[in-house]
Design a protein around this motif. Structure first.
Motif, PDB file in Angstrom:
ATOM      1  N   LEU A  92      -3.166   3.010  -1.692  1.00 60.56           N
ATOM      2  CA  LEU A  92      -4.524   2.754  -1.198  1.00 60.56           C
ATOM      3  C   LEU A  92      -5.075   1.493  -1.833  1.00 60.56           C
ATOM      4  CD1 LEU A  92      -5.835   6.399  -1.640  1.00 60.56           C
ATOM      5  CD2 LEU A  92      -5.243   5.303   0.532  1.00 60.56           C
ATOM      6  N   ILE A  93      -5.627   0.612  -1.014  1.00 61.76           N
ATOM      7  CA  ILE A  93      -6.378  -0.532  -1.536  1.00 61.76           C
ATOM      8  C   ILE A  93      -7.824  -0.306  -1.151  1.00 61.76           C
ATOM      9  CG2 ILE A  93      -6.688  -3.024  -1.415  1.00 61.76           C
ATOM     10  CD1 ILE A  93      -3.650  -3.178  -0.806  1.00 61.76           C
ATOM     11  N   LEU A  94      -8.647  -0.057  -2.146  1.00 61.68           N
ATOM     12  CA  LEU A  94     -10.026   0.378  -1.900  1.00 61.68           C
ATOM     13  C   LEU A  94     -10.985  -0.747  -2.247  1.00 61.68           C
ATOM     14  CD1 LEU A  94      -9.646   3.833  -3.680  1.00 61.68           C
ATOM     15  CD2 LEU A  94      -9.360   3.330  -1.240  1.00 61.68           C
ATOM     16  N   GLU A  95     -12.024  -0.898  -1.442  1.00 64.87           N
ATOM     17  CA  GLU A  95     -13.029  -1.928  -1.706  1.00 64.87           C
ATOM     18  C   GLU A  95     -14.135  -1.329  -2.568  1.00 64.87           C
ATOM     19  OE1 GLU A  95     -14.955  -3.342   1.794  1.00 64.87           O
ATOM     20  OE2 GLU A  95     -15.882  -5.049   0.786  1.00 64.87           O
ATOM     21  N   GLU A  96     -14.502  -2.054  -3.577  1.00 64.50           N
ATOM     22  CA  GLU A  96     -15.600  -1.656  -4.451  1.00 64.50           C
ATOM     23  C   GLU A  96     -16.813  -1.261  -3.592  1.00 64.50           C
ATOM     24  OE1 GLU A  96     -18.056  -3.861  -8.067  1.00 64.50           O
ATOM     25  OE2 GLU A  96     -17.279  -5.036  -6.415  1.00 64.50           O
ATOM     26  N   GLY A  97     -17.408  -0.131  -3.886  1.00 59.95           N
ATOM     27  CA  GLY A  97     -18.593   0.291  -3.138  1.00 59.95           C
ATOM     28  C   GLY A  97     -18.289   1.271  -2.020  1.00 59.95           C
ATOM     29  N   LEU A  98     -17.010   1.538  -1.767  1.00 70.14           N
ATOM     30  CA  LEU A  98     -16.659   2.496  -0.716  1.00 70.14           C
ATOM     31  C   LEU A  98     -17.152   3.888  -1.126  1.00 70.14           C
ATOM     32  CD1 LEU A  98     -14.793   3.080   1.879  1.00 70.14           C
ATOM     33  CD2 LEU A  98     -13.195   3.965   0.196  1.00 70.14           C
ATOM     34  N   PRO A  99     -17.909   4.585  -0.288  1.00 70.75           N
ATOM     35  CA  PRO A  99     -18.350   5.939  -0.652  1.00 70.75           C
ATOM     36  C   PRO A  99     -17.140   6.854  -0.873  1.00 70.75           C
ATOM     37  CG  PRO A  99     -19.559   5.143   1.274  1.00 70.75           C
ATOM     38  CD  PRO A  99     -18.450   4.152   1.007  1.00 70.75           C
ATOM     39  N   LEU A 100     -17.174   7.590  -1.971  1.00 69.43           N
ATOM     40  CA  LEU A 100     -16.056   8.492  -2.270  1.00 69.43           C
ATOM     41  C   LEU A 100     -15.871   9.526  -1.171  1.00 69.43           C
ATOM     42  CD1 LEU A 100     -16.293   9.046  -6.125  1.00 69.43           C
ATOM     43  CD2 LEU A 100     -14.448   7.973  -4.827  1.00 69.43           C
ATOM     44  N   ASP A 101     -16.977   9.860  -0.519  1.00 66.44           N
ATOM     45  CA  ASP A 101     -16.883  10.851   0.551  1.00 66.44           C
ATOM     46  C   ASP A 101     -15.979  10.340   1.689  1.00 66.44           C
ATOM     47  OD1 ASP A 101     -17.628  13.298   1.830  1.00 66.44           O
ATOM     48  OD2 ASP A 101     -18.768  12.030   3.237  1.00 66.44           O
ATOM     49  N   VAL A 102     -16.091   9.043   1.965  1.00 72.01           N
ATOM     50  CA  VAL A 102     -15.234   8.454   3.006  1.00 72.01           C
ATOM     51  C   VAL A 102     -13.781   8.552   2.576  1.00 72.01           C
ATOM     52  CG1 VAL A 102     -14.611   6.292   4.158  1.00 72.01           C
ATOM     53  CG2 VAL A 102     -17.024   6.918   3.888  1.00 72.01           C
ATOM     54  N   LEU A 103     -13.524   8.196   1.304  1.00 74.79           N
ATOM     55  CA  LEU A 103     -12.149   8.265   0.792  1.00 74.79           C
ATOM     56  C   LEU A 103     -11.613   9.696   0.892  1.00 74.79           C
ATOM     57  CD1 LEU A 103      -9.730   7.007  -0.599  1.00 74.79           C
ATOM     58  CD2 LEU A 103     -10.858   7.379  -2.790  1.00 74.79           C
ATOM     59  N   ARG A 104     -12.492  10.656   0.530  1.00 78.50           N
ATOM     60  CA  ARG A 104     -12.082  12.072   0.569  1.00 78.50           C
ATOM     61  C   ARG A 104     -11.692  12.462   2.001  1.00 78.50           C
ATOM     62  NH1 ARG A 104     -16.453  14.038  -1.897  1.00 78.50           N
ATOM     63  NH2 ARG A 104     -15.614  13.646  -3.963  1.00 78.50           N
ATOM     64  N   ARG A 105     -12.508  12.051   2.957  1.00 78.53           N
ATOM     65  CA  ARG A 105     -12.201  12.397   4.360  1.00 78.53           C
ATOM     66  C   ARG A 105     -10.867  11.788   4.790  1.00 78.53           C
ATOM     67  NH1 ARG A 105     -17.145  10.374   7.622  1.00 78.53           N
ATOM     68  NH2 ARG A 105     -15.948  11.026   9.440  1.00 78.53           N
ATOM     69  N   VAL A 106     -10.613  10.560   4.347  1.00 74.95           N
ATOM     70  CA  VAL A 106      -9.368   9.894   4.755  1.00 74.95           C
ATOM     71  C   VAL A 106      -8.161  10.605   4.164  1.00 74.95           C
ATOM     72  CG1 VAL A 106      -7.996   7.773   4.509  1.00 74.95           C
ATOM     73  CG2 VAL A 106     -10.403   7.640   5.184  1.00 74.95           C
ATOM     74  N   VAL A 107      -8.213  10.935   2.841  1.00 78.72           N
ATOM     75  CA  VAL A 107      -7.011  11.539   2.246  1.00 78.72           C
ATOM     76  C   VAL A 107      -6.829  12.977   2.732  1.00 78.72           C
ATOM     77  CG1 VAL A 107      -6.902  10.010   0.261  1.00 78.72           C
ATOM     78  CG2 VAL A 107      -8.195  12.135   0.089  1.00 78.72           C
ATOM     79  N   GLU A 108      -7.929  13.684   3.001  1.00 81.87           N
ATOM     80  CA  GLU A 108      -7.773  15.029   3.581  1.00 81.87           C
ATOM     81  C   GLU A 108      -7.105  14.940   4.951  1.00 81.87           C
ATOM     82  OE1 GLU A 108     -11.646  16.802   3.421  1.00 81.87           O
ATOM     83  OE2 GLU A 108     -11.454  17.265   1.279  1.00 81.87           O
ATOM     84  N   SER A 109      -7.500  13.948   5.701  1.00 77.53           N
ATOM     85  CA  SER A 109      -6.891  13.751   7.014  1.00 77.53           C
ATOM     86  C   SER A 109      -5.407  13.417   6.878  1.00 77.53           C
ATOM     87  CB  SER A 109      -7.630  12.638   7.753  1.00 77.53           C
ATOM     88  OG  SER A 109      -6.954  12.314   8.933  1.00 77.53           O
ATOM     89  N   MET A 110      -5.082  12.630   5.840  1.00 77.20           N
ATOM     90  CA  MET A 110      -3.662  12.304   5.609  1.00 77.20           C
ATOM     91  C   MET A 110      -2.869  13.566   5.304  1.00 77.20           C
ATOM     92  SD  MET A 110      -3.649   8.753   3.405  1.00 77.20           S
ATOM     93  CE  MET A 110      -1.927   8.391   3.712  1.00 77.20           C
ATOM     94  N   LYS A 160      -5.374   0.794  -5.874  1.00 78.09           N
ATOM     95  CA  LYS A 160      -5.942  -0.441  -6.420  1.00 78.09           C
ATOM     96  C   LYS A 160      -7.351  -0.590  -5.845  1.00 78.09           C
ATOM     97  CE  LYS A 160      -2.249  -2.307  -8.506  1.00 78.09           C
ATOM     98  NZ  LYS A 160      -1.509  -1.028  -8.553  1.00 78.09           N
ATOM     99  N   VAL A 161      -8.229  -1.179  -6.667  1.00 74.86           N
ATOM    100  CA  VAL A 161      -9.584  -1.449  -6.179  1.00 74.86           C
ATOM    101  C   VAL A 161      -9.802  -2.960  -6.195  1.00 74.86           C
ATOM    102  CG1 VAL A 161     -12.051  -1.076  -6.565  1.00 74.86           C
ATOM    103  CG2 VAL A 161     -10.420   0.759  -7.054  1.00 74.86           C
ATOM    104  N   VAL A 162     -10.347  -3.499  -5.085  1.00 75.39           N
ATOM    105  CA  VAL A 162     -10.648  -4.934  -5.035  1.00 75.39           C
ATOM    106  C   VAL A 162     -12.160  -5.132  -4.977  1.00 75.39           C
ATOM    107  CG1 VAL A 162      -8.470  -5.548  -3.930  1.00 75.39           C
ATOM    108  CG2 VAL A 162     -10.433  -4.952  -2.515  1.00 75.39           C
TER     109      VAL A 162
END
Lengths: 364, 359
Positions: free
Chosen positions: B118-136, B153-155
């Motif tokens: 995962l390459i994550l952008e600083e400021g991404l809501p954790l809830d969005v990340l949670r939804r994405v990985v649950e979907s995965m 990684k976080v950019v």
């Protein structure tokens, strides 16, 4: 799909092609004016269905193709500015200017956006008061009402940060230019149905009379186009020259008076350069002085920009029907959709791109 | 790409288009068309070529197949940068799992395990990340594959687009199965698993805010189970290709060109649902070139076509299967479409992504 499938019915299309075959006794050269018609002809292989006596010539009716090269350079100069969001119809982005295209500007950090309607550009201007939003207002009479509406809305909303780079072109002067050329080979025209839906058909009557050349206002589906060819051949064989309307389900003789009024309020007729063809008097529309505040040309002071077209590109010959795209030595070799020399190789409606995409085998 | 942007004057008009051969990366380099292919063939493949092995460049395929300890392992990787992250019928997480699962399946393999970077952008809501990985995770369950390793990684804000996902995957190729473009033969029938163009139109309608009546859901789906059923054809399963960027047309043209066979395809046999057709008519797009995420074409000999079609018909991941054409000896390297009117038309790789037309 209603209004589409019945005009793509294989039996009906074949019957129409047979009818043309029955009445054609001599070779005829017919020009379809509009790029949308060219696209349909190659996409559906309509020229294969026609008798050998009939030659279709692809006219200068692709707005992307005929937009002059310096207008692209102006667009690029504006789009490179950091304070600008530059909005354009999608197929304009790949058209080469004298140095680069708008896509290259985008990849270098310019804020270049594809919009589907000029009103989207107005909405962007409202959302981004800190930016200058510029809309690339190109096209024939068809797109003018919507483009004009964007300017009128921007005025109503009192937007200081919206402007339009206007490069409109008109069909009747182009038909005249083709007919008046000494080496003209075109004997009949399929006029562009959607242009006539806006402007009506009356402005074509003087052309028919002066040049004694049939003009058939024609739609864009396979059956429309073959019916248009049929009507045109029938006139030519009978030695007649009148204005006929194949596309009566959409086009009225008076056009769309409300749209015409609106356009005339905002735009006035000017001389315009056509890419590959040159200057044609009274062949374009530009913003009236009363709307100068929305004129990107003035706002960004790019009036002085001049550019020359690549000499190797035979777009002008192709657009006037003197050559087929594959007669050009650069076609398919130095000039491809990836490396276009001229605009007809860029737009899906451009004659060269259409031939490259669908007819390359015949060319080699 | 050896051209300079400003050709020296002595080249003059013999080289008037050098600027179009870009010396920076363009979006079209990722669009699934000619420019992407040129990037791979002219820059990437030569760079990574195994110089210890003789011969030319290998035929491109969705997965590499390597032998390890007596087993044939399919291995592939894919990155996902879709915007918006969530769309009707799927999301970036689901795409990332199914995309790699499908690439493994196109080598005839049964997927075993995936990685997830995962390459994550600083400021991404954790809830969005949670939804994405649950979907995965749900997608991995649906595709019977495990996600076994990963990286994060976080950019800086502004240097990413919320989330970029990379997945790599490994799968096992069953004995007796050899699915590869090089096995395509003249006379092979071309089977298509379902209607085309859904994913591209779904994404476009979301991204551009276009509203279509009855807009379609993305076709995003795992194809590994469908492929495992198709492996019942054994050695008759010559080649598979999932349709992604560039659509059906790009998939066929690539194979025709690489293997130097001709193909003839019948337009009226290719299913396109009404909302996709309508959107394409409106935007001036050709559905043959619009992206998919859950469709495949299979190349099988004529004698196996009926069985292949029956297998597809019996599977929920193949909603509208059809024989759409065949491989021919004529015009090698080219795909000819028989139009709805019966005339012929040559299909060509698009330059990059299709652009909506002005009128």
């Amino acid at each position: 799909m209603k209004f589409i499938d019945q005009y793509r019915d294989a039996d009906a299309v074949r019957q129409c092609a047979d009818a043309i075959r029955r009445i054609a006794t001599r070779p005829w050269h017919i020009m379809e004016v509009c790029g949308g018609q060219t696209h349909a002809i190659v996409r559906f292989g309509l020229d294969e269905l026609l008798p050998d006596l009939i030659t279709l010539i692809h006219g200068p009716g692709c707005p992307v193709c005929v937009t002059p090269i310096e207008m692209i350079d102006k667009a690029i100069a504006i789009a490179r500015r950091r304070d600008v969001i530059f909005c354009s119809y999608g197929d304009m982005l790949r058209v080469p200017g004298s140095q680069r295209d708008l896509l290259t500007v985008k990849s270098a950090g310019g804020d270049v956006r594809i919009v589907y309607s000029p009103l989207d550009a107005v909405a962007l201007a409202r959302q981004h008061p800190e930016k200058q939003v510029v809309f690339f207002a190109i096209g024939f009479e068809t797109t003018a009402p919507a483009n004009v509406m964007a300017v009128v809305q921007a005025e109503r909303l009192g937007l200081q940060n919206f402007s339009a780079l206007v490069s409109h072109v008109l069909v009747p002067p182009a038909i005249r230019a083709v007919l008046a050329a000494p080496e003209n080979v075109v004997q009949g025209f399929l006029a562009a149905g959607h242009v006539c839906a806006v402007m009506g058909t009356r402005e074509y009557e003087p052309i028919v009379a002066e040049f004694r050349t049939p003009i058939v206002v024609t739609g864009f589906e396979p059956l429309d186009i073959l019916q248009g060819v049929y009507l045109c051949v029938r006139q030519l064989e009978a030695g007649r020259a009148v204005l006929e309307n194949q596309y009566a389900r959409v086009v009225r003789p008076e056009g769309n008076p409300a749209a015409i009024r609106q356009v005339q309020q905002v735009l006035h007729t000017v001389s315009r350069k056509w890419r590959g063809i040159g200057e044609i008097p009274a062949s374009g529309w530009a913003l009236r002085p009363a709307y100068a505040q929305f004129d990107a040309d003035l706002r960004f002071q790019v009036q002085h920009v001049q550019a020359d077209e690549p000499a190797e590109c035979l777009a002008g010959e192709v657009l006037q029907g003197r050559r087929k795209p594959y007669d050009c030595p650069a076609f398919g070799a130095r000039c491809t959709p990836d490396t276009p020399l001229g605009a007809p190789m860029v737009s899906a409606e451009g004659a060269c791109a259409a031939y490259y995409r669908y007819r390359r085998r015949r060319a080699v | 790409m050896t051209h300079s942007p400003d050709p020296p004057e002595h080249l003059s008009l013999s080289c008037p288009v050098a600027f179009s051969e870009h010396d920076t990366v363009q979006l079209a380099h990722g669009g699934g068309g000619r420019m992407m292919r040129a990037l791979i063939e002219e820059l990437l493949l030569p760079a990574f070529r195994d110089r210890s092995r003789p011969g030319g460049l290998p035929l491109p395929h969705d997965s590499a197949v390597v032998e390890m300890a007596g087993a044939r392992i399919a291995f592939t990787t894919d990155s996902f940068v879709v915007n918006p992250l969530f769309f009707p019928g799927g999301d970036i997480g689901k795409l990332a799992v199914y995309g790699t699962v499908n690439d493994l399946a196109m080598a005839g393999a049964q997927p075993v395990c995936l990685s997830c970077a995962l390459i994550l952008e600083e400021g991404l809501p954790l809830d969005v990340l949670r939804r994405v990985v649950e979907s995965m995770q749900q997608a991995a369950l649906a595709a019977s594959v495990r996600i076994v390793t990963g990286d994060t990684k976080v950019v800086d804000r502004g240097k990413g687009d919320g989330i970029f996902v990379n997945t790599a995957g490994m799968g096992l190729v069953p004995p007796g199965i050899e699915v590869h473009p090089s096995r395509v033969r003249v006379g092979d029938q071309i089977l298509l698993s379902g209607d085309i163009g859904r994913h591209g139109i779904t994404i476009m309608s979301q991204r551009e805010g276009l509203q279509f009546a009855g807009a379609p859901d993305s076709d995003c789906a795992p194809l590994a189970d469908l492929v495992s059923q198709l492996t019942r054809l054994g050695a008759d399963l010559h080649c598979l290709r999932d349709l992604t960027r560039g659509g059906l047309a790009a998939a066929l043209i690539e194979i025709a060109d690489h293997v130097q066979v001709g193909m003839e395809v019948v337009e009226s046999a290719i299913p396109v649902v009404a909302p996709v057709r309508g959107a394409c008519e409106l935007l001036g797009l050709d559905p043959l070139y619009v992206a998919n995420e859950g469709r495949l074409v299979a190349f099988v000999p004529a004698a196996a076509a009926e069985l292949g079609l029956a297998i597809l018909r019996a599977h929920p991941a193949a909603p509208q299967p059809a024989v759409i054409g065949e491989v021919v000896a004529a015009h090698p390297g080219e795909v000819e479409l028989r139009t709805v009117l019966g005339s012929g038309r040559l299909l060509d790789l698009p330059s990059g992504e299709q652009m909506p037309r002005i009128c």
